[in-house]
Design a protein around this motif. Structure first.
Motif, PDB file in Angstrom:
ATOM      1  N   SER A 293      -9.346  -0.983  -0.725  1.00 28.35           N
ATOM      2  CA  SER A 293      -9.088   0.447  -0.855  1.00 28.35           C
ATOM      3  C   SER A 293      -8.962   1.021   0.548  1.00 28.35           C
ATOM      4  O   SER A 293      -9.858   0.829   1.385  1.00 28.35           O
ATOM      5  N   LYS A 294      -7.831   1.689   0.812  1.00 26.53           N
ATOM      6  CA  LYS A 294      -7.651   2.289   2.128  1.00 26.53           C
ATOM      7  C   LYS A 294      -8.339   3.648   2.155  1.00 26.53           C
ATOM      8  O   LYS A 294      -8.102   4.496   1.293  1.00 26.53           O
ATOM      9  N   GLU A 295      -9.208   3.830   3.157  1.00 26.01           N
ATOM     10  CA  GLU A 295     -10.009   5.049   3.238  1.00 26.01           C
ATOM     11  C   GLU A 295      -9.348   6.079   4.149  1.00 26.01           C
ATOM     12  O   GLU A 295      -8.350   5.804   4.826  1.00 26.01           O
ATOM     13  N   ASP A 296      -9.926   7.297   4.165  1.00 23.56           N
ATOM     14  CA  ASP A 296      -9.363   8.392   4.954  1.00 23.56           C
ATOM     15  C   ASP A 296      -9.282   8.063   6.441  1.00 23.56           C
ATOM     16  O   ASP A 296      -8.382   8.530   7.150  1.00 23.56           O
ATOM     17  N   ASP A 297     -10.246   7.264   6.945  1.00 26.02           N
ATOM     18  CA  ASP A 297     -10.274   6.953   8.379  1.00 26.02           C
ATOM     19  C   ASP A 297      -9.373   5.774   8.736  1.00 26.02           C
ATOM     20  O   ASP A 297      -9.372   5.297   9.878  1.00 26.02           O
ATOM     21  N   GLY A 298      -8.626   5.258   7.740  1.00 30.94           N
ATOM     22  CA  GLY A 298      -7.714   4.149   8.006  1.00 30.94           C
ATOM     23  C   GLY A 298      -8.326   2.782   7.794  1.00 30.94           C
ATOM     24  O   GLY A 298      -7.631   1.765   7.904  1.00 30.94           O
ATOM     25  N   SER A 299      -9.614   2.739   7.494  1.00 29.32           N
ATOM     26  CA  SER A 299     -10.273   1.450   7.274  1.00 29.32           C
ATOM     27  C   SER A 299     -10.035   0.960   5.849  1.00 29.32           C
ATOM     28  O   SER A 299      -9.553   1.713   4.996  1.00 29.32           O
ATOM     29  N   TYR A 300     -10.399  -0.298   5.596  1.00 29.17           N
ATOM     30  CA  TYR A 300     -10.216  -0.899   4.278  1.00 29.17           C
ATOM     31  C   TYR A 300     -11.572  -1.357   3.744  1.00 29.17           C
ATOM     32  O   TYR A 300     -12.335  -2.014   4.452  1.00 29.17           O
TER      33      TYR A 300
ATOM     34  N   GLU B  86       0.849  -1.192   0.000  1.00 28.46           N
ATOM     35  CA  GLU B  86       0.000   0.000   0.000  1.00 28.46           C
ATOM     36  C   GLU B  86       0.886   1.244   0.000  1.00 28.46           C
ATOM     37  O   GLU B  86       1.975   1.257   0.588  1.00 28.46           O
TER      38      GLU B  86
ATOM     39  N   GLY C 168      -0.045   5.135   0.722  1.00 28.94           N
ATOM     40  CA  GLY C 168      -1.051   6.146   1.032  1.00 28.94           C
ATOM     41  C   GLY C 168      -2.452   5.569   0.965  1.00 28.94           C
ATOM     42  O   GLY C 168      -2.702   4.418   1.339  1.00 28.94           O
ATOM     43  N   LEU C 169      -3.384   6.374   0.457  1.00 33.39           N
ATOM     44  CA  LEU C 169      -4.776   5.948   0.343  1.00 33.39           C
ATOM     45  C   LEU C 169      -5.020   5.296  -1.016  1.00 33.39           C
ATOM     46  O   LEU C 169      -4.211   5.387  -1.921  1.00 33.39           O
ATOM     47  N   GLY C 170      -6.157   4.609  -1.130  1.00 32.25           N
ATOM     48  CA  GLY C 170      -6.535   4.021  -2.407  1.00 32.25           C
ATOM     49  C   GLY C 170      -6.231   2.541  -2.490  1.00 32.25           C
ATOM     50  O   GLY C 170      -6.078   1.855  -1.468  1.00 32.25           O
TER      51      GLY C 170
END
Length: 866
Positions: A207-214, A159, A161-163
């Motif tokens: 996909s990694k989200e802004d809150d850190g979840s997947y 991974e 960053g995000l996405g």
């Protein structure tokens, strides 16, 4: 397991995945396309990011590539170890929302066990610790459970960053206990050299989200990468990339030229051989993809690689000039079959490397002398750190790369104060930034307070006249400034000069002489005093349309010119600067040598052909992603917003551009290149004119031809023949004069010798000759030596104000210590000149004819004093 060659492995991989329905794409360029996050392509998936992100549609949902890659982080380690390299090839198979884990691992297993015939008992797999799905697939394929290793997020989860992100599974090869650490639990993940990872399968399913979840991706992707050189090491059972067939062939060529053997007990030689071999591969591929040596960005990476390799050639004792240019043939020989661009651009690559080598040879000669002085000073003061200011002086004054300073000093146990170097570098950059603005402009800025005004609305793309409200008035420092809420006047930017015209306020005209822009606020400077203008007044702004059109047609011509240069000189051409006003255009571009007459003519013809084609010029604003899809050319390093303006010259040229243009290429009228010259290392400049300026240029040439015809008493049709005859006649006359002069000199040789002085048994002859060339003086000098065994001849030739001084010393006097080179240097200085040469004969130039007798008197003194 058969010992397959690197090129064979590449073909096997491609053919295997084509049989599985994959589209085999050629390697992308090392120059990233529409990706400012990368300086140079460094992985197999990097060119495919737009496909994974859904910004672009791939040619197929299944793809396979062998991608050229450069990684710059290991440059300092290359050569010091046998495994680090800057250039490598990455094999990969990719799925864009098509197949997933089972197919990826199954096909991977099939390829390595059935096509490469790797022994199954030597293969291991690692998986992400929570990926039971991958574990079950490996068990199903026959991988024993004890050879499946679960590793944590740091090792087996991809991974950035995000996405999109996801777990991965890596395949390892067991090289045997001889490479291991001896620990009973040694297995993949251990730091020893026993297990070598060679194929990574990345499963992008989250996909990694802004809150850190997947969250789960609706269409998971597959991205695999397998280093071709590393795989070749396994297949050929060698310990180092420098021992595989293709790379070893390059290394052997280097060793042969250096006259040394690899791995013969001299580790320093081995380091240099590996550095040159690796850097040769990198420089050849980089240049083939259009990268040129420069002092910034990817061009600096290339320059650093060439110069580092050139220095290590010196360390090996290679004395051949341009040895890297000669050795690059070995790279083309082993890789040209897979990468035909190396063959197509062979001569171009060779020439560019040779030019860079020659420039660096001068840099080394100058810089090494200074560096040795610094080292001696450090030794004397018992110090082991070179001051940052000294390192910066080497870089700034002598062009000596700081990385090379570090490397050379490291070999002697000395370090560089890099913090001090960076401070000096930052200081220079700041001074340069400040230097871009004149003191007057700074003073004006201090006097003017308009920063809080709203941005000006620019109407000038579509309108030449506009009514506007005055927002700001200032008359200070001899300047008269007006700012409005909107304007049709183009402000100087992007190399295009500002508009001129008039502004009418309360029936009074104000003539615009300059328009600039600061933070999108347009500043209009006028000739007349603005003391009677008030904020809130209404103004009529009128652009000089004829002036705008002359500038716009030149600007449109630069776009066509850039593409024409690419067509004629190669894709490496890129804009390095430009200037356009209502008189002419100037275009700076990257290229390594002067253009030939034929190349200039070809470029000129292409531009005029596009003018005659009356191509529509389309100007559009669009999201930058859409512009990138169109393949619009951007200026490297330029910052662009989310919305960009794209200018298209039919389907011939598509560029990012904020300037003004005409609406059809036919309105350019005509295009004429008036000069082409170099302005810096690797930078050329073309100056050209368009439209009615071409008429004026032609009229000037016609006037010159008419005057020449009158002088030669010839008509225009015969002028060339007449001029050629005059040149021929003149040459014959010159030959006759020289022959007569030679006869005259030969006849008076005894007289010339007799005119000499006897100084301590030495015959010194000093004489001035008018309209006599240096070749004749040399013949005379040889005759005097034959006649007088102890003689010194000091002759001055004066031709049309040009002075040459020749000193000749007979062999017997040379053996006694007299030196013509040293004599002529001192003698010429009296007459404002300088020169030198060998002990027997030397030459110098001089400037002051009136000082020749004084120079001859010095000659007598020097001979008398030996």
């Amino acid at each position: 397991m058969e010992k397959l060659g690197l090129n064979e492995i590449r073909d096997l991989f491609r053919d295997f995945f084509v049989s599985k329905g994959h589209y085999a794409a050629g390697s992308a360029s090392l120059i990233p396309k529409n990706d400012k996050s990368l300086l140079i392509i460094n992985s197999g998936m990097a060119p495919l990011k737009a496909y994974f992100a859904g910004v672009e549609t791939p040619p197929s949902k299944r793809m396979t590539t062998c991608q050229k890659c450069i990684r710059t982080g290991d440059i300092d380690n290359v050569g010091k170890t046998a495994r680090h390299g800057t250039f490598f090839e990455m094999l990969g198979n990719f799925s864009f929302g098509d197949y997933f884990k089972e197919e990826s691992l199954t096909w991977g297993w099939e390829f390595i066990t059935e096509h490469l015939n790797m022994p199954k008992d030597k293969l291991w797999a690692t998986i992400y610790q929570d990926d039971d799905e991958a574990y079950d697939i490996w068990i199903k394929l026959g991988m024993p459970a004890e050879r499946i290793v679960r590793l944590g997020k740091e090792d087996n989860f991809w991974e950035i960053g995000l996405g999109p992100c996801g777990p991965c599974s890596e395949i390892y090869y067991d090289r045997g206990e001889a490479y291991g650490c001896g620990a009973p639990d040694c297995k993949p993940g251990c730091e020893c050299d026993r297990y070598i990872e060679f194929w990574n399968h990345v499963f992008s399913q989250f996909s990694k989200e802004d809150d850190g979840s997947y969250s789960n991706l609706a269409h998971p992707n597959i991205d695999t990468g397998m280093g071709l050189e590393r795989l070749a090491c396994i297949m050929q059972d060698v310990d180092s990339i420098f021992d595989i067939d293709t790379i070893r062939k390059i290394l052997d060529s280097v060793a042969q030229m250096a006259g040394v053997d690899y791995q013969a007990g001299n580790e320093q030689n081995d380091v240099s051989l590996r550095i040159i071999t690796d850097h040769l591969r990198s420089m050849v591929f980089m240049i083939a993809d259009g990268i040129m040596p420069s002092n910034e960005g990817r061009g600096y990476v290339l320059r650093r690689l060439i110069r580092r390799a050139a220095r290590h050639g010196r360390l090996l004792g290679i004395e051949e000039n341009n040895f890297l240019a000669k050795l690059m043939d070995s790279v083309v020989e082993v890789s040209g079959g897979a990468y035909p661009e190396l063959v197509e651009k062979h001569d171009y690559i060779k020439k560019l490397i040779a030019i860079e080598e020659e420039q660096f040879a001068k840099t080394m000669d100058n810089g090494m002398g200074i560096l040795e002085e610094y080292i001696a000073k450090l030794d004397k003061n018992d110090k082991m750190v070179l001051d940052g200011v000294d390192a910066f002086k080497l870089y700034d004054t002598y062009g000596f790369p700081v990385e090379m300073t570090e490397e050379i000093l490291a070999e002697r146990g000395i370090t560089v104060d890099m913090d001090g170097f960076k401070e000096n570098m930052d200081r220079q950059k700041e001074l340069a930034r400040q230097g871009q603005k004149s003191t007057e402009d700074v003073a004006w800025k201090d006097a003017a307070d308009y920063d809080k005004l709203p941005k000006s609305k620019f109407l000038g793309y579509m309108e030449f006249n506009a009514d506007a409200e005055v927002l700001y008035v200032n008359s200070s420092k001899g300047k008269n400034l007006l700012i409005f809420d909107k304007t049709p006047f183009y402000a100087t930017s992007g190399g295009q000069l500002h508009d001129i015209g008039v502004i009418i306020i309360a029936d009074k005209e104000y003539h615009v002489n300059d328009v600039t822009k600061e933070n999108d606020i347009f500043l209009h400077f006028v000739d007349e005093s603005v003391d009677n203008v008030n904020v809130g007044d209404t103004a009529e702004l009128k652009v000089d349309v004829a002036n705008r059109n002359r500038t716009a047609r030149g600007h449109s011509a630069t776009h066509i010119l850039q593409q024409a240069l690419k067509d004629v000189l190669g894709e490496h051409v890129s804009q390095a600067g430009s200037y356009v006003d209502n008189h002419y255009l100037r275009f700076d571009f990257n290229h390594f040598e002067a253009m030939t007459h034929d190349q200039i003519k070809e470029v000129e013809d292409i531009v005029n052909d596009k003018i005659d084609a009356f191509l529509p010029i389309l100007m559009q604003e669009m999201p930058i992603a859409e512009a990138q899809k169109m393949g619009a050319t951007a200026i490297f390093g330029e910052k662009y917003g989310d919305i960009v303006r794209v200018v298209s010259m039919g389907d011939y040229s598509v560029e990012f551009c904020g300037g003004t243009h005409i609406d059809n290429t036919g309105k350019i009228g005509a295009f004429k290149i008036i000069s082409e010259a170099g302005i810096a290392s690797g930078i050329r400049r073309i100056e050209a004119i368009t439209g009615t300026q071409v008429i004026g240029y032609t009229e000037d040439k016609e006037s010159v031809i008419s005057n020449v015809c009158a002088t030669l008493k010839s008509n225009a049709s015969d002028i060339e023949k007449k001029a050629a005859q005059l040149v021929s006649d003149n040459k014959e006359l010159e030959k006759t004069i020289k022959s007569l002069k030679a006869d005259e000199i030969a006849g008076s040789l005894d007289e010339i010798i007799a005119s000499g002085s006897d100084i301590n048994g030495i015959k010194l002859i000093t004489k001035r000759f008018d309209n006599t060339d240096v070749a004749q003086l040399r013949e005379m000098a040889d005759a005097i030596k034959s006649s007088e065994t102890k003689s010194i001849f000091v002759a001055a030739s004066v031709n049309d104000g040009k002075i040459a001084i020749l000193v000749s010393v007979s062999d017997e006097l040379v053996s006694e210590g007299f030196h013509a080179g040293k004599l002529v240097k001192e003698i010429a200085q009296v007459a404002g000149g300088n020169g030198g040469g060998k002990a027997g004969m030397a030459q110098a130039g001089a400037k002051d004819e009136s000082k020749l007798e004084e120079a001859f008197e010095l000659a007598k003194t020097l001979v008398a004093n030996k």
